[in-house]
Design a protein around this motif. Structure first.
Motif, PDB file in Angstrom:
ATOM      1  N   ALA A 137       0.830  -1.209   0.000  1.00  0.00           N
ATOM      2  CA  ALA A 137       0.000   0.000   0.000  1.00  0.00           C
ATOM      3  C   ALA A 137       0.863   1.257   0.000  1.00  0.00           C
ATOM      4  N   ASP A 138       0.358   2.298  -0.633  1.00  0.00           N
ATOM      5  CA  ASP A 138       1.077   3.576  -0.654  1.00  0.00           C
ATOM      6  C   ASP A 138       0.762   4.421   0.578  1.00  0.00           C
ATOM      7  N   HIS A 139      -0.509   4.502   0.936  1.00  0.00           N
ATOM      8  CA  HIS A 139      -0.933   5.350   2.041  1.00  0.00           C
ATOM      9  C   HIS A 139      -1.748   4.515   3.030  1.00  0.00           C
ATOM     10  N   VAL A 140      -1.221   4.364   4.232  1.00  0.00           N
ATOM     11  CA  VAL A 140      -1.873   3.576   5.277  1.00  0.00           C
ATOM     12  C   VAL A 140      -2.410   4.516   6.348  1.00  0.00           C
TER      13      VAL A 140
ATOM     14  N   THR B  82     -11.472  12.569   8.373  1.00  0.00           N
ATOM     15  CA  THR B  82     -12.088  12.327   7.067  1.00  0.00           C
ATOM     16  C   THR B  82     -11.029  12.284   5.978  1.00  0.00           C
ATOM     17  N   LEU B  83     -10.101  13.240   5.999  1.00  0.00           N
ATOM     18  CA  LEU B  83      -9.023  13.287   5.019  1.00  0.00           C
ATOM     19  C   LEU B  83      -8.181  12.013   5.069  1.00  0.00           C
ATOM     20  N   ALA B  84      -7.793  11.606   6.275  1.00  0.00           N
ATOM     21  CA  ALA B  84      -6.919  10.442   6.422  1.00  0.00           C
ATOM     22  C   ALA B  84      -7.605   9.166   5.965  1.00  0.00           C
ATOM     23  N   LEU B  85      -8.894   9.051   6.210  1.00  0.00           N
ATOM     24  CA  LEU B  85      -9.610   7.847   5.812  1.00  0.00           C
ATOM     25  C   LEU B  85      -9.907   7.828   4.314  1.00  0.00           C
ATOM     26  N   GLU B  86     -10.228   8.966   3.749  1.00  0.00           N
ATOM     27  CA  GLU B  86     -10.629   8.997   2.343  1.00  0.00           C
ATOM     28  C   GLU B  86      -9.448   8.993   1.380  1.00  0.00           C
ATOM     29  N   THR B  87      -8.254   9.289   1.878  1.00  0.00           N
ATOM     30  CA  THR B  87      -7.078   9.314   0.974  1.00  0.00           C
ATOM     31  C   THR B  87      -6.134   8.140   1.199  1.00  0.00           C
ATOM     32  N   CYS B  88      -6.509   7.197   2.054  1.00  0.00           N
ATOM     33  CA  CYS B  88      -5.653   6.018   2.224  1.00  0.00           C
ATOM     34  C   CYS B  88      -6.035   4.955   1.198  1.00  0.00           C
ATOM     35  N   ASP B  89      -5.120   4.037   0.971  1.00  0.00           N
ATOM     36  CA  ASP B  89      -5.475   2.872   0.168  1.00  0.00           C
ATOM     37  C   ASP B  89      -5.435   1.593   0.989  1.00  0.00           C
TER      38      ASP B  89
END
Length: 574
Positions: A200-203, A259-266
């Protein structure tokens, strides 16, 4: 010779329980008499058995030992139910000792008779009725062990003609097993989860109460991954302090950073959390869930990789498979959003906020009566409370303000009805916490609706000289219900509370009362309340129209508020 009642109380005292909570009466008179003669236990008489169950559950959560409460035949036992359901959903080991009609009358629809084994079947992990003294050692041991090992409620029922019966000579008091060995995860599951994390790129981490014992390991994992950490409310106790990855709560308690952290993670990595609100989970991402209870896996959101086991052992096993990442962009963006939001929130923790341009404009919209903003109250309590204070919070807006403005530092503790969501839990839980240690500061964030629901047990604080600090957000409303109505376009109705001067009520029952209506008086009032040596009720008249914007507000909610306000202007709420 030893009686049934004496053996029960000896076992509870040997276990290390220090208080038994309840209301005296008929079938359990032999049990309360045995408590009277047991120097290691205190009888904590309350005015309502629901308070007894909440207090016992609070003690169980704070100590890991059995909390013990009692309710006598019929209505007394029934009154325990709400507090026992809270213990069940909070995974608190509680033993409830309940009365029953005499054995010859069981099944005859005798006065006050209810079938306790049926009544408590859903709330309890163990129920039994003692009909013969020879049964007691085994049933008592099973009850205590079931509560401790399954982290739930056990109910032992004593008919009115059984408590004084003698057990066989030489019968030893049963001993309870409190040890819960940590379970290690399956290595193959750890490797599969690690592979997904590495790809994953963003956790983003979502961390809850179940990870408290793995603080060091979780922080190390966040550091290696450059991962922002959304902390569930019950995870504040453990991850709210000295944590450069933490970005607050999600859901209705949340903020834009989560919200940002959850919506931009993969990839979402859940550790020790059963966060229930499905609409706040991200979609289209890989999910890894670590939980000690396999039945929790996937019940809130589909999971791609499950790791069942103790959080400390599981995260410790993951770490060797996870390399440190140099890219900190995902973490930095979430932290920046969080710090910006925190800075904006701090404007409210200023008694002169409404004299300043932004505050003046907002006052015209949502606080024309210039009442105290609840954010100011919560922030001042946080500032002046002891570094090892125990906090309790009523369900509703009181929890919102605590979540946003109170830091649960290393030695602080936090209790609430965070799974059941009951009203009226904060004061009873504070009583239980305070009884454990009269020297430790215990602060209850009470809604006015919650406090007045069990108002009679203010007397319990005075009677037992429990120096609890009851901070009342007195907005004359069922605030969360008002919010729920308005966000879907309904005018508030049935939410208005016609409260008395709650500080005066407290004074009338022997509790020191302080009432505050001016924000400039609040700092001194909070200081005085927290410094008072006995029980205090701090009655703060707060703004009923304060809005806690959720982490992910929707256009529909905005229209709902607008429509609701038009309706409210047309018809005054009742």
């Amino acid at each position: 010779m030893t009686t049934v009642a004496e053996l029960i109380i000896e076992s509870v005292a040997e276990h290390g329980t220090t208080e038994v909570w309840g209301v005296v009466g008929d079938a359990l008179n032999p049990v309360t008499d045995a408590i009277r003669r047991e120097d290691r236990l205190r009888w904590m008489g309350v005015r309502h058995e629901e308070v007894a169950a909440f207090a016992a559950g609070a003690q169980a959560q704070l100590t890991g030992r059995l909390g013990v409460c009692m309710g006598t035949v019929g209505p007394g036992a029934i009154h325990l139910l709400n507090g026992l359901y809270d213990a069940k959903k909070s995974h608190a080991p509680v033993l409830a000792i309940c009365g029953q009609v005499p054995r010859p009358e069981i099944g005859s629809d005798f006065f006050q008779e209810v079938d306790n084994d049926v009544l408590f079947a859903d709330v309890a992990v163990f129920t039994a009725t003692v009909t013969d003294p020879a049964q007691l050692p085994t049933l008592l041991e099973q009850a205590g062990n079931a509560a401790l090992q399954q982290r739930g409620v056990a109910v032992l029922t004593i008919p009115g003609d059984v408590g004084e019966l003698e057990v066989a000579k030489g019968t030893s008091a049963p001993r309870f097993v409190a040890d819960l060995p940590a379970a290690a995860p399956v290595p193959e599951a750890v490797r599969a989860a690690a592979g997904a994390i590495e790809a994953a790129d963003h956790v983003t981490l979502l961390v809850g109460q179940g990870a408290r014992g793995a603080r060091d390991e979780v922080l190390e994992l966040a550091e290696r991954l450059g991962a922002p950490m959304v902390v569930a409310l019950k995870g504040k106790e453990g991850f709210d302090h000295d944590n450069p990855y933490e970005i607050g709560q999600s859901g209705l308690l949340g903020n834009p950073a989560t919200t940002l952290a959850l919506e931009t993670c993969d990839l979402l990595l859940m550790i020790g959390t059963d966060f229930p609100y499905k609409e706040f989970y991200p979609s289209g991402v890989t999910v890894v869930q670590v939980d000690s209870d396999g039945t929790h896996i996937g019940r809130r959101h589909p999971v791609d990789h499950a790791v069942v086991g103790d959080a400390r052992l599981a995260v410790g096993a993951l770490l060797p498979h996870v390399a440190r990442r140099e890219d900190r962009g995902h973490l930095d963006r979430a932290r920046s959003a969080y710090e910006t939001w925190q800075g904006l929130q701090q404007h409210f923790v200023d008694p002169d906020y409404e004299k300043k341009p932004a505050g003046f404009l907002r006052r015209k919209v949502d606080n024309p009566d210039r009442r105290i903003r609840p954010e100011l109250l919560a922030g001042l309590v946080d500032r002046h409370a002891a570094p090892d204070a125990v906090f309790t919070a009523d369900t509703g807006m009181a929890t919102t303000w605590l979540s946003r403005f109170v830091r649960i530092d290393r030695d602080r503790r936090l209790l609430g009805s965070f799974n059941l969501g009951s009203m009226a839990n904060a004061m009873p839980q504070a009583l239980g916490a305070q009884a454990l240690d009269p020297e430790r500061q215990v602060v209850a964030f009470c809604g006015d609706g919650g406090l007045t629901m069990l108002l009679g047990d203010l007397i319990t604080a005075a009677t037992h000289e429990l120096p609890v600090k009851l901070v009342v957000f007195d907005n004359g409303r069922l605030g969360m219900v008002k919010l729920e109505m308005e966000q879907v376009g309904m005018a508030e109705f049935g939410t208005v509370l016609h409260n008395p001067d709650l500080a005066a009520v407290a004074e009338a029952v022997g509790v020191h009362g302080i009432r505050v209506e001016d924000p400039h008086d609040l700092d001194d009032a909070v200081r005085r309340a927290l410094a008072h040596p006995g029980p205090v009720l701090l009655d703060v008249v707060t703004n009923p129209d304060e809005i806690a914007v959720p982490s992910k507000p929707t256009l529909e909610q905005g229209w709902g508020f607008a429509i609701a306000k038009v309706k409210e202007m047309a018809v005054s709420p009742e």
